[in-house]
Scaffold this motif. Structure first.
Motif, PDB file in Angstrom:
ATOM      1  N   SER A 292      -6.384  18.058  14.059  1.00 26.69           N
ATOM      2  CA  SER A 292      -7.466  17.706  13.137  1.00 26.69           C
ATOM      3  C   SER A 292      -6.934  16.990  11.904  1.00 26.69           C
ATOM      4  N   GLY A 293      -5.619  16.823  11.813  1.00 23.55           N
ATOM      5  CA  GLY A 293      -5.078  16.004  10.741  1.00 23.55           C
ATOM      6  C   GLY A 293      -4.121  16.723   9.831  1.00 23.55           C
ATOM      7  N   ASN A 294      -3.880  16.110   8.678  1.00 25.95           N
ATOM      8  CA  ASN A 294      -3.032  16.714   7.659  1.00 25.95           C
ATOM      9  C   ASN A 294      -3.508  16.246   6.293  1.00 25.95           C
ATOM     10  N   GLY A 295      -3.100  16.989   5.274  1.00 28.44           N
ATOM     11  CA  GLY A 295      -3.587  16.702   3.936  1.00 28.44           C
ATOM     12  C   GLY A 295      -4.922  17.383   3.696  1.00 28.44           C
ATOM     13  N   ARG A 296      -5.379  17.343   2.456  1.00 27.87           N
ATOM     14  CA  ARG A 296      -6.625  17.988   2.088  1.00 27.87           C
ATOM     15  C   ARG A 296      -7.477  17.070   1.229  1.00 27.87           C
TER      16      ARG A 296
ATOM     17  N   GLU B 210      -7.979  13.012   8.116  1.00 22.44           N
ATOM     18  CA  GLU B 210      -9.064  13.969   8.355  1.00 22.44           C
ATOM     19  C   GLU B 210      -9.726  13.517   9.643  1.00 22.44           C
ATOM     20  N   LEU B 211      -9.466  14.271  10.735  1.00 28.76           N
ATOM     21  CA  LEU B 211      -9.759  13.772  12.071  1.00 28.76           C
ATOM     22  C   LEU B 211     -10.794  14.640  12.783  1.00 28.76           C
TER      23      LEU B 211
ATOM     24  N   PRO C  20     -10.989  23.111  -0.757  1.00 30.79           N
ATOM     25  CA  PRO C  20     -10.231  22.071  -0.045  1.00 30.79           C
ATOM     26  C   PRO C  20     -10.616  22.024   1.424  1.00 30.79           C
ATOM     27  N   PHE C  21     -10.617  20.812   1.971  1.00 32.81           N
ATOM     28  CA  PHE C  21     -11.080  20.576   3.335  1.00 32.81           C
ATOM     29  C   PHE C  21     -10.057  19.720   4.065  1.00 32.81           C
ATOM     30  N   GLY C  22      -9.654  20.174   5.231  1.00 38.45           N
ATOM     31  CA  GLY C  22      -8.696  19.425   6.035  1.00 38.45           C
ATOM     32  C   GLY C  22      -8.282  20.252   7.233  1.00 38.45           C
ATOM     33  N   GLY C  23      -7.426  19.678   8.072  1.00 42.16           N
ATOM     34  CA  GLY C  23      -7.205  20.292   9.361  1.00 42.16           C
ATOM     35  C   GLY C  23      -5.823  20.812   9.654  1.00 42.16           C
ATOM     36  N   TYR C  24      -5.798  21.782  10.573  1.00 41.49           N
ATOM     37  CA  TYR C  24      -4.589  22.183  11.266  1.00 41.49           C
ATOM     38  C   TYR C  24      -4.504  21.340  12.548  1.00 41.49           C
TER      39      TYR C  24
ATOM     40  N   ILE D 132       0.869  -1.183   0.000  1.00 43.95           N
ATOM     41  CA  ILE D 132       0.000   0.000   0.000  1.00 43.95           C
ATOM     42  C   ILE D 132       0.903   1.229   0.000  1.00 43.95           C
ATOM     43  N   ASP D 133       0.686   2.110  -0.963  1.00 45.32           N
ATOM     44  CA  ASP D 133       1.538   3.296  -1.098  1.00 45.32           C
ATOM     45  C   ASP D 133       1.031   4.498  -0.309  1.00 45.32           C
ATOM     46  N   MET D 134      -0.261   4.488   0.017  1.00 47.86           N
ATOM     47  CA  MET D 134      -0.843   5.638   0.717  1.00 47.86           C
ATOM     48  C   MET D 134      -2.050   5.173   1.510  1.00 47.86           C
ATOM     49  N   ILE D 135      -2.216   5.770   2.689  1.00 49.15           N
ATOM     50  CA  ILE D 135      -3.402   5.554   3.509  1.00 49.15           C
ATOM     51  C   ILE D 135      -4.106   6.887   3.678  1.00 49.15           C
ATOM     52  N   SER D 136      -5.420   6.875   3.489  1.00 51.48           N
ATOM     53  CA  SER D 136      -6.238   8.052   3.775  1.00 51.48           C
ATOM     54  C   SER D 136      -7.349   7.619   4.711  1.00 51.48           C
ATOM     55  N   ILE D 137      -7.442   8.268   5.858  1.00 53.84           N
ATOM     56  CA  ILE D 137      -8.447   7.905   6.849  1.00 53.84           C
ATOM     57  C   ILE D 137      -9.230   9.131   7.285  1.00 53.84           C
ATOM     58  N   THR D 138     -10.524   8.966   7.429  1.00 52.29           N
ATOM     59  CA  THR D 138     -11.364   9.929   8.126  1.00 52.29           C
ATOM     60  C   THR D 138     -11.874   9.227   9.374  1.00 52.29           C
ATOM     61  N   GLY D 139     -11.613   9.830  10.531  1.00 54.37           N
ATOM     62  CA  GLY D 139     -12.019   9.204  11.779  1.00 54.37           C
ATOM     63  C   GLY D 139     -11.613  10.056  12.962  1.00 54.37           C
ATOM     64  N   SER D 140     -11.581   9.441  14.118  1.00 49.25           N
ATOM     65  CA  SER D 140     -11.196  10.150  15.331  1.00 49.25           C
ATOM     66  C   SER D 140      -9.694  10.431  15.324  1.00 49.25           C
ATOM     67  N   THR D 141      -9.284  11.391  16.130  1.00 47.99           N
ATOM     68  CA  THR D 141      -7.859  11.684  16.257  1.00 47.99           C
ATOM     69  C   THR D 141      -7.116  10.474  16.790  1.00 47.99           C
ATOM     70  N   ARG D 142      -7.739   9.747  17.711  1.00 49.02           N
ATOM     71  CA  ARG D 142      -7.111   8.540  18.244  1.00 49.02           C
ATOM     72  C   ARG D 142      -6.863   7.528  17.125  1.00 49.02           C
ATOM     73  N   ALA D 143      -7.847   7.314  16.261  1.00 49.21           N
ATOM     74  CA  ALA D 143      -7.676   6.368  15.157  1.00 49.21           C
ATOM     75  C   ALA D 143      -6.593   6.836  14.205  1.00 49.21           C
TER      76      ALA D 143
END
Length: 486
Positions: A460-464, A255-256, A453-457, A226-237
């Motif tokens: 709350s995560g990284n990436g968009r 995206e947390l 674009p949607f994503g966090g500081y 797997i070259d990349m993982i993208s997850i939307t979930g809790s910060t813990r996850a």
């Protein structure tokens, strides 16, 4: 291909995963119930796949990658548009699935959950068709190429919307994917998988493996192919996924969680600023990571804000999500319901002023995971309800004495996903928006923009996600020097 879930019916067992274009039996014998949160009844059983199932899906995606990456842009765009068409054609059954698996009111599922999900696919096709995958910088070519095989992990709160927000740009970029939807709300994911196959996406480009985070999610995160993982979930996850992915140095997009502020400036028209703020905080029964759950208001207007906020919440209709009159269905699952009840109790014990709602279920809704829309006022930033993500229909109102203090309160959080600013002086509103540490800021409740674009500081995560930036997350940058000699 055989349609595994043409019709939704009680107690159905889904023991197959989509690998290499075929619905095959999982190697697992374990299943998890899919619970309708409106009545607490089991409506289906979903297989909990194994690491060996993940290996098979990743192998299929790896085998399909060279051909899909080389597929002409126009053909990839055409296939994505066909996916978009099929989502719209099957919108009603998708809305039914979402309502039953996580409790969304049918009106909301039909007007938001499904059409917004479809828009992610349309926008991905549109951006793909116009994207410059190669451009010159002097004599050097800057090429953007698909990163490879992507593991996508999606949550239960916006089950279809979050799938299309990841799958569509990944496929547009030329990547192949293995999707792990939430095992708590998997039905719309299965319907989406049917759509992908029926649209003619080549075998192996899209694969679906159901299961838990500790088993399937961890296997995807750690997988060397797997070259990349993208997850939307809790910060813990997100932290667990990042740690699991570290050994193989793969790209991780997160995206947390969020605790988004809604700053009501002194010049705001409260009748225009407060009701949409209350509605937005409780949208999707408050189960949105970017929900503006901290309303930050001028202290000298606090009483008026409280009155309008309570009147707005009183208009909500909590009840059976299949009833067209219902605006707010149940919390999506028992664990989240218990979390919401606990946090409401914490707010009361902390001494916050309870304007409406509170612990327990609304009268007449003893069965199901229904919660009362709850508003606290006179909240201070050190209170847990001002700092912790509740993920339910709970709004806190925090007063301020100066704009400087309002900005400080807005930024007094470990999160930085979304934010709102309300005011009539646009210069002042823009200035405040610019000072808030958040990946997205909305001024005066603008229309949703799927290109934004949607994503966090911060945590709350990284990436968009969304728009062109969402597709670029799935691209590598290659510099080819001497591509065009002097």
């Amino acid at each position: 291909m055989t349609d595994p879930i043409s019709h939704l019916s009680a107690s159905r067992r889904f023991d197959r995963i989509l690998v290499g274009g075929h619905w095959i039996e999982s190697l697992s014998t374990g299943t998890a119930p899919v619970i309708d949160p409106a009545n607490e009844e089991t409506i289906a059983e979903i297989v909990l796949a194994t690491r060996e199932d993940v290996d098979a899906a990743v192998s299929a995606a790896r085998g399909a990658f060279p051909g899909w990456a080389a597929t002409p842009v126009a053909e990839r765009a055409r296939l994505l548009l066909r996916v978009h068409e099929l989502i719209l054609e099957r919108a009603d059954i998708l809305a039914q699935a979402i309502s039953r698996e996580m409790g969304a009111a049918m009106t909301f599922a039909r007007t938001a959950q499904v059409p917004f999900a479809a828009e992610h696919v349309r926008v991905a096709a549109e951006n793909l068709a116009a994207y410059p995958f190669l451009h010159m910088r002097g004599t050097t070519a800057i090429a953007r190429e698909p990163i490879g095989v992507c593991g996508l992990i999606t949550p239960w709160n916006w089950p279809l919307y979050q799938i299309t927000a990841k799958v569509a740009p990944a496929l547009a970029a030329g990547c192949t994917v293995v999707l792990k939807p939430s095992e708590l709300a998997p039905l719309s994911a299965l319907l989406f998988a049917e759509i992908v196959c029926d649209a003619g996406i080549p075998a192996g480009v899209f694969n679906l493996v159901s299961g838990t985070g500790p088993e399937v999610g961890e296997a995807l995160s750690a997988h060397p192919d797997i070259d990349m993982i993208s997850i939307t979930g809790s910060t813990r996850a997100g932290v667990l996924v990042s740690k699991s992915a570290a050994d193989t140095v793969k790209r991780v997009a997160l995206e947390l969680g969020g605790k988004s502020p809604n700053v009501i400036l002194p010049d705001a028209d409260l009748n225009k600023a407060v009701p949409p703020g209350v509605a937005s905080s409780c949208r999707n029964v408050g189960q949105s990571c970017s929900a503006p759950t901290r309303m930050i208001v001028p202290r000298d207007r606090l009483a008026e804000v409280e009155r309008i906020a309570a009147e707005t919440a009183a208009q909500f209709v909590v009840g059976d999500p299949r009833d067209e009159r219902t605006t707010h269905g149940p919390i999506a699952n028992r664990a989240q319901f218990e979390r919401v009840q606990y946090m409401i109790g914490v707010g009361i014990s902390e001494g916050a002023k309870l304007l409406c709602g509170g612990t327990g279920k609304p009268e007449g809704l003893e069965c199901g995971y229904f919660a009362k829309p709850t508003i606290f006022s006179e909240v201070t930033t050190e209170m847990a309800i001002a700092q912790e993500e509740v993920f339910g229909p709970v709004l806190v109102i925090i007063p301020y004495d100066s704009i400087e203090e309002a900005v400080a309160i807005a930024n007094d959080t470990i999160y930085g996903l979304g934010a709102h600013v309300q005011g009539t002086d646009m210069e002042q509103a823009r200035a405040v928006a610019g000072r808030i540490r958040s990946g997205q800021v909305l001024i005066n409740y603008p229309a949703w923009d799927p290109q934004a674009p949607f994503g966090g500081y911060k945590r709350s995560g990284n990436g968009r996600e969304y728009g062109i930036e969402g597709m670029e997350e799935f691209l590598e940058v290659k510099a080819i020097l001497g591509y065009e000699p002097d």
